[in-house]
Scaffold this active site. Structure first.
Site, PDB file in Angstrom:
ATOM      1  N   LYS A 231      -5.841  12.239 -17.162  1.00 57.24           N
ATOM      2  CA  LYS A 231      -5.897  13.003 -18.399  1.00 57.24           C
ATOM      3  C   LYS A 231      -4.581  12.901 -19.162  1.00 57.24           C
ATOM      4  O   LYS A 231      -4.268  11.876 -19.736  1.00 57.24           O
ATOM      5  CB  LYS A 231      -6.256  14.446 -18.090  1.00 57.24           C
ATOM      6  CG  LYS A 231      -7.742  14.744 -17.986  1.00 57.24           C
ATOM      7  CD  LYS A 231      -8.487  14.049 -16.895  1.00 57.24           C
ATOM      8  CE  LYS A 231      -9.911  14.583 -16.746  1.00 57.24           C
ATOM      9  NZ  LYS A 231     -10.637  13.933 -15.657  1.00 57.24           N
TER      10      LYS A 231
ATOM     11  N   ARG B 145       0.812  -1.220   0.000  1.00 58.49           N
ATOM     12  CA  ARG B 145       0.000   0.000   0.000  1.00 58.49           C
ATOM     13  C   ARG B 145       0.841   1.263   0.000  1.00 58.49           C
ATOM     14  O   ARG B 145       0.384   2.325  -0.445  1.00 58.49           O
ATOM     15  CB  ARG B 145      -0.932  -0.040   1.219  1.00 58.49           C
ATOM     16  CG  ARG B 145      -1.771   1.202   1.418  1.00 58.49           C
ATOM     17  CD  ARG B 145      -2.959   0.916   2.324  1.00 58.49           C
ATOM     18  NE  ARG B 145      -2.596   0.198   3.542  1.00 58.49           N
ATOM     19  CZ  ARG B 145      -2.144   0.789   4.645  1.00 58.49           C
ATOM     20  NH1 ARG B 145      -1.973   2.098   4.678  1.00 58.49           N
ATOM     21  NH2 ARG B 145      -1.860   0.066   5.709  1.00 58.49           N
TER      22      ARG B 145
ATOM     23  N   ASP C  84      -5.637  23.019  -8.834  1.00 59.09           N
ATOM     24  CA  ASP C  84      -5.874  21.925  -9.771  1.00 59.09           C
ATOM     25  C   ASP C  84      -5.186  22.304 -11.078  1.00 59.09           C
ATOM     26  O   ASP C  84      -5.627  23.202 -11.797  1.00 59.09           O
ATOM     27  CB  ASP C  84      -7.375  21.724  -9.970  1.00 59.09           C
ATOM     28  CG  ASP C  84      -7.688  20.487 -10.802  1.00 59.09           C
ATOM     29  OD1 ASP C  84      -6.856  20.126 -11.663  1.00 59.09           O
ATOM     30  OD2 ASP C  84      -8.772  19.898 -10.613  1.00 59.09           O
TER      31      ASP C  84
ATOM     32  N   TYR D  15     -13.771  22.164 -10.559  1.00 59.08           N
ATOM     33  CA  TYR D  15     -14.274  20.876 -11.033  1.00 59.08           C
ATOM     34  C   TYR D  15     -15.507  20.476 -10.236  1.00 59.08           C
ATOM     35  O   TYR D  15     -15.509  20.504  -9.007  1.00 59.08           O
ATOM     36  CB  TYR D  15     -13.141  19.864 -10.858  1.00 59.08           C
ATOM     37  CG  TYR D  15     -13.390  18.428 -11.199  1.00 59.08           C
ATOM     38  CD1 TYR D  15     -13.954  18.049 -12.411  1.00 59.08           C
ATOM     39  CD2 TYR D  15     -12.994  17.425 -10.308  1.00 59.08           C
ATOM     40  CE1 TYR D  15     -14.149  16.710 -12.723  1.00 59.08           C
ATOM     41  CE2 TYR D  15     -13.169  16.079 -10.621  1.00 59.08           C
ATOM     42  CZ  TYR D  15     -13.754  15.728 -11.821  1.00 59.08           C
ATOM     43  OH  TYR D  15     -13.929  14.401 -12.129  1.00 59.08           O
TER      44      TYR D  15
END
Length: 403
Positions: A218, A68, A193, A121
């Protein structure tokens, strides 16, 4: 070939190819391999204790301790992205939304007030309104063009300013240096962002940002086949970011990390094509009689262009078009439905072109949208731009064929 650190003497394009991906570590293999790892075996109890100390007390983020917490491929991609963006350290998380929400959770507490750009967003807005509000964190949405005027919105308990420049529908460019100066004067942190510009076209830490977040889904992954989030932090905010991500168990899956590594290798080249094609098509739209405004920050006609020109080094493949009043919602839907090479879908940054209609007023009640006409957003992919223009031109007739 040895391990390199990014500096001003090496271009980002070269660093992407020769940076922290050290083939000497992997027997000459150019790309670090995927590690499908949960359990990590220690030779002795002493070794376990040593790595535990390094991970949890010395805050060393490149320790094989448990799957993890990352593996060599995770560490390599994180290092590459942090250095490209100019931050202290970076962490990969499962999605772009997880990057946004984790950064906020790491820096706020009950009783705090935050300032959030109106153009943020949509899912980030949903998290602020539906999760942070229940935790006792209040929010004020601000005009993204406010610049230094944001000083008037600060309260005694304002701790974070969340920005997104440009907004991914309305493409408002924010004066990030002005906002960060005001925020730091009020002892608040600034989150940005930076998905649209990527680490190649905007350097957030050069402009005072404390934490940069991305939907690495993206342009970093770039092939529409994996979801990934990125959080890059400066030295001051890094401990809080790191602690929150680990405590919440946010783990980027190994196969997705490998796809991010693959995408990163070609990101600069892909962005050249995205940028050139999008600008060509945006300029074509500027000449159309049906169009009132093309919202592409690299166009001199776009609001905020001067700030974009001052702070950014390039533009990507995403922009919006606002039609003149008189075209119906149904006409715009018919136009999009009849596009051959544009898919109708969310996300962006992949090889394929996309188109969606949008109405910012519906989901952003305080947002000052100055246009009356219908609007749509285009993601320009890697197709030949002339083919895309022909497709758009053929579909535009459906704007005029509605009763």
């Amino acid at each position: 070939m040895s391990n390199h650190s990014f500096d001003k003497q090496v271009s980002p394009e070269t660093y992407i190819c020769h940076g922290p991906f050290d083939p000497d570590v992997f027997g000459g293999v150019v790309n670090p391999p995927v590690y499908h790892a949960s359990t990590v075996i220690f030779k002795t109890c002493k070794e376990l204790e040593t790595r535990h100390q390094a991970l949890f007390h010395d805050a060393e983020d490149e320790v094989m301790y448990y799957g993890r917490f990352g593996t060599p491929i995770t560490f390599a991609v994180q290092k590459a992205l942090a250095e490209l963006e100019g931050g202290h350290r970076a962490l990969l998380v499962p999605t772009g939304l997880a990057a946004c929400t984790s950064a906020l959770l790491a820096l706020v507490k009950t009783g705090d007030h935050i300032l959030v750009s109106s153009s943020v967003y949509g899912p980030t807005r949903g998290f602020v309104n539906n999760v942070l509000s229940r935790m006792g964190v209040s929010a004020t949405y601000f005009d993204p063009t406010i610049g230094a005027g944001i000083a008037d919105l600060f309260q005694e308990n304002t701790t974070v300013v969340f920005t997104e420049s440009p907004g991914s529908q309305t493409f408002d460019i924010q004066d990030i240096p002005a906002i960060t100066r005001v925020a730091h004067a009020h002892h608040a942190r600034v989150i940005l962002d930076n998905t649209w510009a990527t680490p190649l076209f905007f350097k957030p830490f050069d402009h005072g940002v404390d934490v940069s977040v991305h939907a690495a889904t993206k342009y970093i992954v770039g092939h529409s086949d994996a979801q990934m989030g990125l959080i890059t932090a400066n030295e001051e905010t890094w401990p809080a970011i790191r602690s929150l991500v680990y405590l919440y168990g946010l783990h980027a899956a190994p196969d997705d990390v490998y796809l991010a590594q693959r995408g990163l290798r070609t990101m600069a080249l892909r962005l050249e094509r995205h940028q050139a094609s999008a600008l060509k098509i945006a300029r074509w739209f500027e000449e159309r009689d049906e169009v009132e405004q093309v919202l592409h920050p690299a166009l001199p006609s776009c609001p905020g262009h001067e700030i974009w020109k001052r702070d950014f080094t390039g533009s990507s493949g995403l922009f919006s078009v606002v039609l003149k009043p008189g075209y119906s919602k149904e006409a715009v839907q018919a136009f999009i439905d009849n596009l051959e090479y544009f898919g109708i879908g969310f996300s962006w940054g992949g090889f394929e072109s996309l188109a969606i209609p949008f109405n910012p007023v519906k989901d952003r009640p305080e947002y000052r949208w100055p246009y009356q006409g219908e609007a749509f957003r285009l993601q320009i992919g890697l197709e030949n731009p002339d083919d895309l223009i022909n497709d758009l031109n053929n579909a535009m007739r459906h704007l005029h064929n509605q009763d």
